[in-house]
Scaffold this motif. Structure first.
Motif, PDB file in Angstrom:
ATOM      1  N   ALA A 184     112.658  71.559  17.818  1.00 54.40           N
ATOM      2  CA  ALA A 184     112.878  70.134  18.088  1.00 54.40           C
ATOM      3  C   ALA A 184     111.577  69.449  18.474  1.00 54.40           C
ATOM      4  N   ARG A 185     110.802  70.103  19.317  1.00 54.06           N
ATOM      5  CA  ARG A 185     109.527  69.510  19.747  1.00 54.06           C
ATOM      6  C   ARG A 185     108.524  69.482  18.606  1.00 54.06           C
ATOM      7  N   ARG A 186     108.595  70.479  17.718  1.00 56.20           N
ATOM      8  CA  ARG A 186     107.705  70.471  16.551  1.00 56.20           C
ATOM      9  C   ARG A 186     108.030  69.290  15.635  1.00 56.20           C
ATOM     10  N   LEU A 187     109.319  69.040  15.434  1.00 57.92           N
ATOM     11  CA  LEU A 187     109.723  67.915  14.598  1.00 57.92           C
ATOM     12  C   LEU A 187     109.334  66.588  15.240  1.00 57.92           C
ATOM     13  N   LEU A 188     109.477  66.503  16.550  1.00 56.61           N
ATOM     14  CA  LEU A 188     109.073  65.275  17.242  1.00 56.61           C
ATOM     15  C   LEU A 188     107.583  65.031  17.095  1.00 56.61           C
ATOM     16  N   ALA A 189     106.816  66.108  17.075  1.00 56.67           N
ATOM     17  CA  ALA A 189     105.358  65.980  16.971  1.00 56.67           C
ATOM     18  C   ALA A 189     104.899  65.807  15.532  1.00 56.67           C
ATOM     19  N   ASP A 190     105.660  66.408  14.584  1.00 59.44           N
ATOM     20  CA  ASP A 190     105.178  66.467  13.211  1.00 59.44           C
ATOM     21  C   ASP A 190     105.584  65.288  12.335  1.00 59.44           C
ATOM     22  N   VAL A 191     106.618  64.573  12.709  1.00 60.55           N
ATOM     23  CA  VAL A 191     107.059  63.465  11.858  1.00 60.55           C
ATOM     24  C   VAL A 191     106.000  62.369  11.893  1.00 60.55           C
ATOM     25  N   HIS A 192     105.319  62.201  10.773  1.00 59.95           N
ATOM     26  CA  HIS A 192     104.165  61.299  10.747  1.00 59.95           C
ATOM     27  C   HIS A 192     104.560  59.843  10.975  1.00 59.95           C
ATOM     28  N   GLY A 193     105.775  59.491  10.590  1.00 55.94           N
ATOM     29  CA  GLY A 193     106.206  58.103  10.801  1.00 55.94           C
ATOM     30  C   GLY A 193     106.152  57.704  12.254  1.00 55.94           C
ATOM     31  N   PHE A 194     106.439  58.650  13.174  1.00 58.73           N
ATOM     32  CA  PHE A 194     106.336  58.354  14.597  1.00 58.73           C
ATOM     33  C   PHE A 194     104.889  58.035  14.970  1.00 58.73           C
ATOM     34  N   ALA A 195     103.969  58.827  14.423  1.00 53.59           N
ATOM     35  CA  ALA A 195     102.545  58.603  14.710  1.00 53.59           C
ATOM     36  C   ALA A 195     102.100  57.239  14.183  1.00 53.59           C
ATOM     37  N   GLU A 196     102.627  56.850  13.021  1.00 49.93           N
ATOM     38  CA  GLU A 196     102.276  55.536  12.461  1.00 49.93           C
ATOM     39  C   GLU A 196     102.752  54.417  13.370  1.00 49.93           C
ATOM     40  N   LEU A 197     103.995  54.504  13.830  1.00 51.19           N
ATOM     41  CA  LEU A 197     104.532  53.460  14.690  1.00 51.19           C
ATOM     42  C   LEU A 197     103.710  53.324  15.968  1.00 51.19           C
ATOM     43  N   ARG A 198     103.372  54.462  16.562  1.00 53.04           N
ATOM     44  CA  ARG A 198     102.585  54.405  17.793  1.00 53.04           C
ATOM     45  C   ARG A 198     101.181  53.861  17.529  1.00 53.04           C
ATOM     46  N   MET A 199     100.587  54.258  16.413  1.00 55.10           N
ATOM     47  CA  MET A 199      99.251  53.771  16.100  1.00 55.10           C
ATOM     48  C   MET A 199      99.258  52.270  15.834  1.00 55.10           C
ATOM     49  N   LEU A 200     100.286  51.772  15.147  1.00 55.23           N
ATOM     50  CA  LEU A 200     100.386  50.335  14.906  1.00 55.23           C
ATOM     51  C   LEU A 200     100.454  49.580  16.230  1.00 55.23           C
TER      52      LEU A 200
END
Length: 489
Positions: free
Chosen positions: A384-400
């Motif tokens: 679960a934590r790997r998926l939370l970390a690996d989903v790139h869309g989450f990283a995009e939202l935070r970076m935006l």
């Protein structure tokens, strides 16, 4: 490519099999699994009288949410798409009762009968509305209510002490920016986004026409206020954007009647100097003895439905040549700021609905596994934590969100390209690459490959600061994702 929603669904299913006898854990995981198949949940939150219900009605294009301060506005209310209008109150910890919809003096309200707000857990509204097909909207009581119980209802729904937020994304309305707003946004971010920060939070300067006292340039003043709020909020990374919206005008425009258009036409024929004097205040405009070619009762109704800013805007547009009610409605919606907010919500929430729902499910799963450990929990929790970390869309939202407050030092053109590649203007391949919708596959592949190389090269520049390096690497990863999708199509 397996979607983030499918991966979350499979992991929740695996977790459910690890609890053959734990009824509490199984119940919580069943809710988690069901939530993955529901429409995206978007909550409207903010201080009391911020205009949440009015904005909800404007979104839907119908009067379906009560706006007067009655018992029902003190309760968390869920609006879902349904075949027929049905309103149900859930009360006393499990009982339900149908709620009568009334329109006294033309204003919609829900009659709770003998029930008081303190007994009602929530109200469910099923309503046939296209805007609710893919989105469930949750209208929450004001967070700054004088009643601590009323404010607590919103806190319990969005930021529960021992659970996961009931919303996947939040539209937060404010008329000013107080310390309590910042504090509450921080709590929302922690619950909606988990420990990694907020994913879907958009701020709204509500009742924006009142910022400029209803003047013709009111929205320009509101835009300046929104920019100031954005600077302050984005420095903390608490939301992805701040947009000014005149909710009353938006609702009036979306429900404009032909008879109202005729009244606007009559007012547009009045000499400007005379009309401006009559519109110095709402009271003056609605006086029965005002020398205007419209009955006083009609003028008061118009002011109640559109506000002075809306009336001035409608009159100006008609004088500029708008000659039918559909065209006037479209122009007024545009001037209200609702179109801009819709676009922001579509990019931040709508196009990323799967990612946001998956994130909510994974955070919920994480908490169940921590609260109910089994021999399988460590492996499930790690995944679960790997998926939370690996989903790139989450990283995009935070970076935006971070890009609005962080100075990358990139030239203006490259910064705009970065926003676009991260999905700030849409997550389709052509939108990310800045190409026309009919671009050929060869052109798309070439552009995506060039973007990967360009942003990798920028990330390797020895003089860049760590934040800019991270932004460049995130953009390169986004371009790689576009390449991967093109390869599978």
């Amino acid at each position: 490519m397996t979607s983030s929603l499918d991966r979350a669904r499979a992991l929740v299913a695996a977790a459910r099999t690890s609890y053959p006898t734990d009824s509490d854990a199984r119940a919580r995981l069943a809710v988690c699994a069901a939530r993955l198949d529901e429409p995206l949940r978007v909550a409207l939150a903010g201080s009391i009288k911020a205009g949440k219900s009015t904005l909800l009605n404007a979104f839907v294009g119908q009067d379906i949410a009560p706006t007067d301060a009655t018992e029902c506005t003190r309760v968390v209310t869920w609006y879902r798409n349904g075949a027929t209008p049905t309103v149900t109150a859930h009360y006393d910890g499990g009982r339900t009762v149908p709620v009568t919809v009334q329109r006294p003096a033309g204003r919609l309200t829900f009659d709770l009968g003998d029930l008081t707000a303190d007994r009602v857990d929530r109200i469910d509204v099923d309503w046939p509305a296209g805007a609710l097909t893919h989105t469930t909207i949750v209208d929450t009581p004001g967070t700054s209510s004088l009643s601590r119980d009323v404010s607590a209802r919103t806190l319990d729904m969005l930021t529960p002490e021992d659970g996961v937020s009931g919303a996947d994304a939040v539209v937060y309305l404010m008329r000013s920016l107080s310390a309590s707003d910042v504090q509450f946004l921080g709590r929302i971010g922690a619950h909606v986004g988990g420990e990694s920060g907020p994913l879907g939070v958009v701020g709204v300067v509500s009742r924006a026409d009142e910022v400029g006292a209803g003047r013709a340039d009111a929205m320009l003043s509101a835009q300046e206020v929104a920019s100031r709020f954005a600077s302050e909020l984005e420095s903390t990374g608490l939301c992805q954007a701040v947009v000014p919206v005149a909710g009353l005008l938006a609702l009036g425009a979306r429900t404009l009647r032909q008879s109202e258009f005729a009244v606007f036409e009559a007012l547009a024929a009045v000499p400007d100097a005379e009309l401006q004097v009559a519109m110095l205040s709402v009271d003056r405009f609605g006086r029965d003895d005002a020398a205007l070619p419209v009955d006083g009762a009609l003028r008061r109704q118009l002011a109640d439905r559109f506000g002075l800013f809306g009336i001035r805007s409608a009159v100006t547009l008609i004088r500029l040549g708008v000659n039918d009610s559909p065209s006037l409605a479209a122009e007024l919606v545009k001037r209200s700021g609702l179109d801009e907010l819709r676009q922001v919500i579509d990019v931040q929430f709508g196009q990323r609905a799967e990612q946001l729902k998956a994130h909510s499910a994974l955070v919920a799963l994480e908490r169940v596994l921590e609260a109910h450990p089994t021999p399988q929990s460590p492996d499930l929790l790690a995944e679960a934590r790997r998926l939370l970390a690996d989903v790139h869309g989450f990283a995009e939202l935070r970076m935006l969100g971070r890009l609005r407050s962080g100075d990358t030092g990139l030239p203006t053109g490259e910064l705009a390209e970065l926003h676009r590649l991260l999905g700030g203007f849409g997550i389709g391949a052509t939108q990310r690459l800045g190409l026309p919708d009919d671009a050929t596959p060869d052109l798309l592949n070439a552009a995506a490959l060039a973007a990967v190389r360009a942003w990798r090269a920028r990330a390797d520049h020895p003089l860049l600061d760590p934040f800019t390096v991270l932004a460049c690497r995130t953009a390169a990863r986004s371009a790689e994702g576009v390449l991967a999708e093109l390869g599978e199509s």
